[in-house]
Motif scaffolding. Structure first.
Motif, PDB file in Angstrom:
ATOM      1  N   SER A 181      -9.984   3.074  -9.264  1.00  0.00           N
ATOM      2  CA  SER A 181      -9.308   4.068  -9.335  1.00  0.00           C
ATOM      3  C   SER A 181      -9.008   4.590 -10.829  1.00  0.00           C
ATOM      4  CB  SER A 181      -7.967   3.909  -8.584  1.00  0.00           C
ATOM      5  OG  SER A 181      -7.221   3.211  -9.360  1.00  0.00           O
ATOM      6  N   GLY A 182      -9.648   3.809 -11.607  1.00  0.00           N
ATOM      7  CA  GLY A 182      -9.537   4.207 -13.059  1.00  0.00           C
ATOM      8  C   GLY A 182      -8.766   3.206 -13.891  1.00  0.00           C
ATOM      9  N   GLY A 183      -7.950   2.432 -13.229  1.00  0.00           N
ATOM     10  CA  GLY A 183      -7.054   1.318 -14.133  1.00  0.00           C
ATOM     11  C   GLY A 183      -5.928   1.928 -14.493  1.00  0.00           C
ATOM     12  N   ALA A 238      -1.451   5.812 -16.121  1.00  0.00           N
ATOM     13  CA  ALA A 238      -0.397   6.147 -16.961  1.00  0.00           C
ATOM     14  C   ALA A 238      -0.695   7.569 -17.472  1.00  0.00           C
ATOM     15  CB  ALA A 238      -0.422   4.993 -17.812  1.00  0.00           C
ATOM     16  N   ALA A 239      -2.109   7.946 -17.731  1.00  0.00           N
ATOM     17  CA  ALA A 239      -2.286   9.194 -18.437  1.00  0.00           C
ATOM     18  C   ALA A 239      -1.959  10.268 -17.271  1.00  0.00           C
ATOM     19  CB  ALA A 239      -3.718   9.285 -18.880  1.00  0.00           C
ATOM     20  N   LEU A 269       4.759   5.105 -10.880  1.00  0.00           N
ATOM     21  CA  LEU A 269       3.412   4.409 -11.753  1.00  0.00           C
ATOM     22  C   LEU A 269       3.586   2.980 -11.363  1.00  0.00           C
ATOM     23  CD1 LEU A 269       1.141   4.639 -13.815  1.00  0.00           C
ATOM     24  CD2 LEU A 269       2.958   4.404 -15.689  1.00  0.00           C
ATOM     25  N   VAL A 270       4.679   2.495 -11.327  1.00  0.00           N
ATOM     26  CA  VAL A 270       4.727   1.054 -11.101  1.00  0.00           C
ATOM     27  C   VAL A 270       4.411   0.600  -9.513  1.00  0.00           C
ATOM     28  CG1 VAL A 270       6.321  -1.003 -11.060  1.00  0.00           C
ATOM     29  CG2 VAL A 270       6.494   0.946 -12.877  1.00  0.00           C
ATOM     30  N   THR A 271       4.800   1.371  -8.720  1.00  0.00           N
ATOM     31  CA  THR A 271       4.599   1.071  -7.313  1.00  0.00           C
ATOM     32  C   THR A 271       3.138   1.273  -6.960  1.00  0.00           C
ATOM     33  OG1 THR A 271       5.321   3.109  -6.705  1.00  0.00           O
ATOM     34  CG2 THR A 271       7.116   1.207  -6.697  1.00  0.00           C
ATOM     35  N   LEU A 272       2.783   2.189  -7.456  1.00  0.00           N
ATOM     36  CA  LEU A 272       1.235   3.005  -7.259  1.00  0.00           C
ATOM     37  C   LEU A 272       0.213   1.625  -7.832  1.00  0.00           C
ATOM     38  CD1 LEU A 272      -0.822   4.784  -6.090  1.00  0.00           C
ATOM     39  CD2 LEU A 272      -0.569   6.066  -8.162  1.00  0.00           C
ATOM     40  N   THR A 273       0.564   1.446  -9.144  1.00  0.00           N
ATOM     41  CA  THR A 273      -0.383   0.281  -9.811  1.00  0.00           C
ATOM     42  C   THR A 273      -0.266  -1.024  -9.197  1.00  0.00           C
ATOM     43  OG1 THR A 273       0.120   1.424 -12.022  1.00  0.00           O
ATOM     44  CG2 THR A 273      -0.619  -0.766 -11.878  1.00  0.00           C
ATOM     45  N   GLU A 274       0.793  -1.468  -8.708  1.00  0.00           N
ATOM     46  CA  GLU A 274       0.964  -2.704  -7.976  1.00  0.00           C
ATOM     47  C   GLU A 274       0.245  -2.586  -6.496  1.00  0.00           C
ATOM     48  OE1 GLU A 274       1.695  -6.238  -6.713  1.00  0.00           O
ATOM     49  OE2 GLU A 274       1.704  -5.631  -8.537  1.00  0.00           O
ATOM     50  N   SER A 275       0.590  -1.374  -5.975  1.00  0.00           N
ATOM     51  CA  SER A 275      -0.347  -1.480  -4.613  1.00  0.00           C
ATOM     52  C   SER A 275      -1.704  -1.341  -4.611  1.00  0.00           C
ATOM     53  CB  SER A 275       0.309  -0.054  -3.911  1.00  0.00           C
ATOM     54  OG  SER A 275      -0.386   0.055  -2.769  1.00  0.00           O
TER      55      SER A 275
END
Length: 152
Positions: free
Chosen positions: A29-31, A36-37, A13-19
């Motif tokens: 992509s939905g934020g 997280a959901a 989740l962290v690396t994907l969000t940051e990327s």
């Protein structure tokens, strides 16, 4: 996720969000809340044995369907005698039963080698493949559960 994988970075989740944030695609992509959901619905490592049992059972059922289809084809074609077809059918089903009791881990390089051999054989017979295969390291020492290996 593909870019993270290709760069051999952890996919979480962290690396994907940051990327996604870095390339300006997080909101499209939905934020972060949406991601997280999605992560909440992801399988948990603590349940891996249960998931492996499910995968193994589904693989066995697929292999049984494949074996019975081959048995049916040979019987319909009738090129061999009934005794030969029956002997081959028995061997096919017995082989599935033997594979069912095998357990343990299989090195990735064996899975890759087996799949390449199967792909080459199918390609030489002119069969097309509809699955996408991603790059794997054939000399990797990583292992997967035995239920991951195709038996055809």
């Amino acid at each position: 996720m593909i870019a993270l994988g290709e760069n051999q970075q952890a996919i979480d989740l962290v690396t994907l969000t940051e990327s996604l944030h870095r390339v300006g695609e997080l909101e499209s992509s939905g934020g972060a809340p949406y991601l997280a959901a999605l992560a909440d619905g992801m399988p948990r490592v603590s349940n891996v044995e249960h998931y492996a049992r499910i995968v193994r059972e589904k693989a066995l059922l697929r292999n049984l369907i494949h074996a019975t289809h081959n048995i049916q084809q040979r019987a319909l074609e009738g090129e061999d005698g009934a005794d030969t077809i029956l002997d081959n059918a028995e061997s096919s089903i017995f082989a599935l039963a033997e594979d069912r009791v095998k357990a343990g881990l299989i090195p990735v390089k064996d899975i890759v080698r087996d799949n390449f051999e199967r792909l080459e054989k199918n390609l030489s017979r002119g069969q097309k493949h509809h699955r996408r295969f991603h790059r794997l390291q054939p000399n990797s020492t990583s292992c997967f559960p035995a239920c991951s290996r195709p038996n055809s």
